[in-house]
Design an enzyme around this catalytic site. Structure first.
Site, mmCIF file in Angstrom:
data_model
loop_
_atom_site.group_PDB
_atom_site.id
_atom_site.type_symbol
_atom_site.label_atom_id
_atom_site.label_comp_id
_atom_site.label_asym_id
_atom_site.label_seq_id
_atom_site.Cartn_x
_atom_site.Cartn_y
_atom_site.Cartn_z
ATOM 1 N N HIS A 56 9.728 -0.492 -1.603
ATOM 2 C CA HIS A 56 9.044 -1.783 -1.478
ATOM 3 C C HIS A 56 7.837 -1.939 -2.404
ATOM 4 C CE1 HIS A 56 6.620 0.901 0.901
ATOM 5 N NE2 HIS A 56 5.637 0.026 0.784
ATOM 6 N N HIS A 70 3.801 -4.894 -5.173
ATOM 7 C CA HIS A 70 4.250 -4.762 -3.792
ATOM 8 C C HIS A 70 5.239 -5.881 -3.517
ATOM 9 C CE1 HIS A 70 4.097 -4.100 0.535
ATOM 10 N NE2 HIS A 70 3.385 -3.008 0.297
#
Length: 146
Positions: A56, A70
């Site tokens: 992620h 992110h």
């Protein structure tokens, strides 16, 4: 340091993201991008060394600093599901190199934010201008300089 957009989409000020840590720029100054829902590959915002490569999120360190990308908010909860990491930690990569394949629409369908957060680590809050918030940026185009 010139930071490229890892994804195409609409630019958003970090202050407007629904996460208090990112919104307060505690991680570093930067911007967010609202990507389209289709499958895509997030790319390296700078050239350098991959310091961290998680499903992620990833961090690339260059000569002028490090940048965190992110993918989504609270996506760590997915334990990697829906993400394919395409780079290895400690590898050298070029700006614009493919890093993580994902489908933002699948993240949103699970009730999570699909925002792409781009932060220059360890930089003071407010050191990136949000003057282009609301505008569209293309993948690989300059997102901000710091």
């Amino acid at each position: 340091m010139r930071v490229l957009a890892p994804s195409a989409g609409e630019i958003m000020a970090l202050a407007d993201v629904p996460d208090p840590v990112f919104a307060a720029e505690m991680v570093g100054a930067g911007l967010a991008i609202t990507p389209g829902p289709e499958q895509q590959v997030a790319v390296a915002p700078i050239a350098g060394t991959v310091v961290k490569a998680m499903p992620h999120a990833y961090v690339v360190a260059g000569p002028d600093g490090a940048v965190l990308v992110h993918l989504g908010i609270d996506t760590v909860k997915l334990d990697g599901a829906g993400f394919e990491v395409l780079v290895a930690e400690k590898s050298e990569i070029a700006e614009g190199q493919e890093c993580v394949r994902w489908t933002p629409g699948d993240i949103a369908a699970q009730g999570l934010s699909q925002l792409v957060l781009v932060c220059a680590l360890d930089t003071p809050a407010g050191s990136v201008s949000a003057e282009h918030a609301g505008e569209r940026v293309e993948q690989g185009a300059e997102l901000f300089t710091i």
